[in-house]
Design a protein around this motif. Structure first.
Motif, mmCIF file in Angstrom:
data_model
loop_
_atom_site.group_PDB
_atom_site.id
_atom_site.type_symbol
_atom_site.label_atom_id
_atom_site.label_comp_id
_atom_site.label_asym_id
_atom_site.label_seq_id
_atom_site.Cartn_x
_atom_site.Cartn_y
_atom_site.Cartn_z
ATOM 1 N N HIS A 169 19.127 -0.105 11.610
ATOM 2 C CA HIS A 169 19.546 0.318 10.262
ATOM 3 C C HIS A 169 18.746 1.518 9.791
ATOM 4 O O HIS A 169 18.555 1.730 8.607
ATOM 5 C CB HIS A 169 19.422 -0.832 9.259
ATOM 6 C CG HIS A 169 19.975 -2.132 9.772
ATOM 7 N ND1 HIS A 169 19.181 -3.126 10.293
ATOM 8 C CD2 HIS A 169 21.244 -2.557 9.889
ATOM 9 C CE1 HIS A 169 19.933 -4.125 10.696
ATOM 10 N NE2 HIS A 169 21.192 -3.811 10.465
ATOM 11 N N LYS A 170 18.176 2.248 10.754
ATOM 12 C CA LYS A 170 17.553 3.552 10.461
ATOM 13 C C LYS A 170 16.278 3.478 9.621
ATOM 14 O O LYS A 170 16.013 4.367 8.815
ATOM 15 C CB LYS A 170 18.571 4.498 9.820
ATOM 16 C CG LYS A 170 19.806 4.748 10.683
ATOM 17 C CD LYS A 170 20.752 5.714 10.021
ATOM 18 C CE LYS A 170 21.870 6.188 10.926
ATOM 19 N NZ LYS A 170 22.539 5.197 11.724
ATOM 20 N N SER A 171 15.501 2.456 9.788
ATOM 21 C CA SER A 171 14.174 2.455 9.149
ATOM 22 C C SER A 171 13.244 3.374 9.936
ATOM 23 O O SER A 171 13.375 3.523 11.149
ATOM 24 C CB SER A 171 13.592 1.037 9.102
ATOM 25 O OG SER A 171 14.243 0.289 8.110
ATOM 26 N N LYS A 172 12.311 3.972 9.203
ATOM 27 C CA LYS A 172 11.357 4.903 9.831
ATOM 28 C C LYS A 172 9.929 4.452 9.509
ATOM 29 O O LYS A 172 9.643 4.028 8.387
ATOM 30 C CB LYS A 172 11.560 6.318 9.288
ATOM 31 C CG LYS A 172 12.935 6.905 9.554
ATOM 32 C CD LYS A 172 13.025 8.355 9.070
ATOM 33 C CE LYS A 172 12.887 8.471 7.575
ATOM 34 N NZ LYS A 172 12.948 9.855 7.077
ATOM 35 N N PHE A 173 9.064 4.603 10.493
ATOM 36 C CA PHE A 173 7.645 4.279 10.346
ATOM 37 C C PHE A 173 6.858 5.438 10.959
ATOM 38 O O PHE A 173 7.300 6.049 11.936
ATOM 39 C CB PHE A 173 7.294 2.991 11.095
ATOM 40 C CG PHE A 173 8.158 1.805 10.734
ATOM 41 C CD1 PHE A 173 7.742 0.897 9.758
ATOM 42 C CD2 PHE A 173 9.388 1.600 11.353
ATOM 43 C CE1 PHE A 173 8.536 -0.200 9.428
ATOM 44 C CE2 PHE A 173 10.184 0.515 11.031
ATOM 45 C CZ PHE A 173 9.758 -0.384 10.066
ATOM 46 N N ASP A 174 5.683 5.702 10.413
ATOM 47 C CA ASP A 174 4.871 6.755 11.017
ATOM 48 C C ASP A 174 4.057 6.202 12.195
ATOM 49 O O ASP A 174 4.215 5.033 12.575
ATOM 50 C CB ASP A 174 4.011 7.469 9.953
ATOM 51 C CG ASP A 174 2.863 6.589 9.449
ATOM 52 O OD1 ASP A 174 2.654 5.461 9.966
ATOM 53 O OD2 ASP A 174 2.161 7.039 8.519
ATOM 54 N N MET A 175 3.183 7.034 12.750
ATOM 55 C CA MET A 175 2.445 6.608 13.947
ATOM 56 C C MET A 175 1.317 5.623 13.620
ATOM 57 O O MET A 175 0.574 5.214 14.505
ATOM 58 C CB MET A 175 1.891 7.819 14.702
ATOM 59 C CG MET A 175 2.963 8.639 15.442
ATOM 60 S SD MET A 175 3.898 7.735 16.705
ATOM 61 C CE MET A 175 2.674 7.517 17.970
ATOM 62 N N ALA A 176 1.200 5.233 12.355
ATOM 63 C CA ALA A 176 0.312 4.131 11.993
ATOM 64 C C ALA A 176 1.135 2.882 11.667
ATOM 65 O O ALA A 176 0.581 1.882 11.211
ATOM 66 C CB ALA A 176 -0.562 4.525 10.800
ATOM 67 N N GLY A 177 2.446 2.971 11.851
ATOM 68 C CA GLY A 177 3.314 1.847 11.512
ATOM 69 C C GLY A 177 3.576 1.728 10.023
ATOM 70 O O GLY A 177 4.056 0.689 9.556
ATOM 71 N N ARG A 178 3.324 2.795 9.269
ATOM 72 C CA ARG A 178 3.573 2.744 7.817
ATOM 73 C C ARG A 178 5.038 3.093 7.544
ATOM 74 O O ARG A 178 5.559 4.084 8.054
ATOM 75 C CB ARG A 178 2.639 3.703 7.083
ATOM 76 C CG ARG A 178 1.161 3.387 7.293
ATOM 77 C CD ARG A 178 0.264 4.352 6.539
ATOM 78 N NE ARG A 178 0.456 5.736 6.978
ATOM 79 C CZ ARG A 178 -0.077 6.787 6.381
ATOM 80 N NH1 ARG A 178 -0.822 6.614 5.296
ATOM 81 N NH2 ARG A 178 0.120 8.014 6.843
ATOM 82 N N VAL A 179 5.663 2.290 6.705
ATOM 83 C CA VAL A 179 7.093 2.443 6.482
ATOM 84 C C VAL A 179 7.374 3.554 5.468
ATOM 85 O O VAL A 179 6.624 3.744 4.499
ATOM 86 C CB VAL A 179 7.715 1.102 6.022
ATOM 87 C CG1 VAL A 179 7.251 0.702 4.615
ATOM 88 C CG2 VAL A 179 9.235 1.146 6.089
ATOM 89 N N TYR A 180 8.436 4.293 5.715
ATOM 90 C CA TYR A 180 8.874 5.332 4.781
ATOM 91 C C TYR A 180 9.567 4.695 3.573
ATOM 92 O O TYR A 180 10.071 3.569 3.637
ATOM 93 C CB TYR A 180 9.847 6.287 5.484
ATOM 94 C CG TYR A 180 9.162 7.359 6.300
ATOM 95 C CD1 TYR A 180 8.550 7.051 7.520
ATOM 96 C CD2 TYR A 180 9.129 8.678 5.859
ATOM 97 C CE1 TYR A 180 7.917 8.042 8.270
ATOM 98 C CE2 TYR A 180 8.504 9.673 6.608
ATOM 99 C CZ TYR A 180 7.896 9.348 7.802
ATOM 100 O OH TYR A 180 7.267 10.323 8.535
ATOM 101 N N GLN A 181 9.623 5.463 2.504
ATOM 102 C CA GLN A 181 10.421 5.069 1.341
ATOM 103 C C GLN A 181 11.903 5.271 1.684
ATOM 104 O O GLN A 181 12.248 6.077 2.547
ATOM 105 C CB GLN A 181 10.059 5.938 0.133
ATOM 106 C CG GLN A 181 8.633 5.772 -0.335
ATOM 107 C CD GLN A 181 8.240 6.811 -1.377
ATOM 108 O OE1 GLN A 181 9.065 7.602 -1.847
ATOM 109 N NE2 GLN A 181 6.968 6.837 -1.714
ATOM 110 N N GLY A 182 12.766 4.528 0.982
ATOM 111 C CA GLY A 182 14.201 4.743 1.091
ATOM 112 C C GLY A 182 14.836 4.242 2.372
ATOM 113 O O GLY A 182 15.892 4.732 2.779
#
Ligand code: FES
Length: 212
Positions: A169-182
């Motif tokens: 469902h197109k969730s995004k996380f950075d290279m620390a596993g932190r989730v993006y808004q929206g």
């Protein structure tokens, strides 16, 4: 697998099941291989204690001495994929620049990582800056996100700084596993309990001695 049913991957829910099933299939293959070995020895030994302990959640020890920058080790602990990634300086430098785009940039949600990981660095979410240890399951509905580690424009984000993209469902996380808004995923990826037995050895599933 005999008990695997085929679901048409036409919507999000089915895609979730597909992603999860892919991991479970791999897991089952490993367990199956253990079972085959066990069958060749007397029955009393067919319950390999280490295999049984692993399924019950025994700690897993990993040698990371060969892990190169940009590489990821994938192992299993308590039936979950564990990712160990060696991050480059460019990735580490990029992480703080993302804070404004993230839901929980300083890891306030205590359920998502042990306290000693947050205390070490709330943005990097790791004991050692370059080594990230994460449970590789999306916090939305449990798909296994893809690692897209390069800093370059991606179809899903023209300002991509490396991270993990969940195709379900197109969730995004950075290279620390932190989730993006929206995105659908509500929280950062989970950091499992772990400690360093020595510089190149990580034990997954156990807190460092003296950690709260
Ligand atoms: S499972 Fe839905 S976005 Fe990852």
């Amino acid at each position: 697998m005999a008990n695997e049913t085929v679901i048409n991957p036409v919507d999000g829910e089915d895609s979730v099941n597909t992603g999860r099933r892919r991991f479970l299939t791999a897991t089952t293959a490993v367990v199956g291989a253990v079972g085959v070995v066990g069958a060749a020895v007397p029955f009393i030994k067919s319950w390999n204690p280490s295999a049984r302990a692993l399924l019950a959640g025994a700690p897993v020890t990993v040698d990371i001495s060969a892990l190169q920058e940009g590489q990821r080790l994938i192992l299993e602990w308590r039936g979950q994929p564990i990712w160990i990634v060696k991050r480059s300086k460019a990735i580490l430098d990029a992480l703080p620049t993302l804070d404004g785009d993230l839901r929980d940039p300083t890891s306030e949600n205590a359920d998502q990582q042990p306290a000693y990981v947050r205390e070490a660095n709330p943005e990097l979410r790791s004991i050692k800056p370059e080594i990230s240890v994460l449970v590789g399951l999306c916090t939305h509905l449990g798909c296994s996100p893809e690692m897209v580690a390069e800093i370059r424009p991606e179809p899903f984000d023209p300002n991509w700084k490396g991270g993990y993209f969940c195709p379900c469902h197109k969730s995004k996380f950075d290279m620390a596993g932190r989730v993006y808004q929206g995105v659908p995923a509500p929280t950062n990826l989970v950091v499992p309990p772990h400690y360093y037995a020595d510089d190149d050895t990580i034990v997954i599933g156990v807190d460092p001695q003296g950690a709260a």
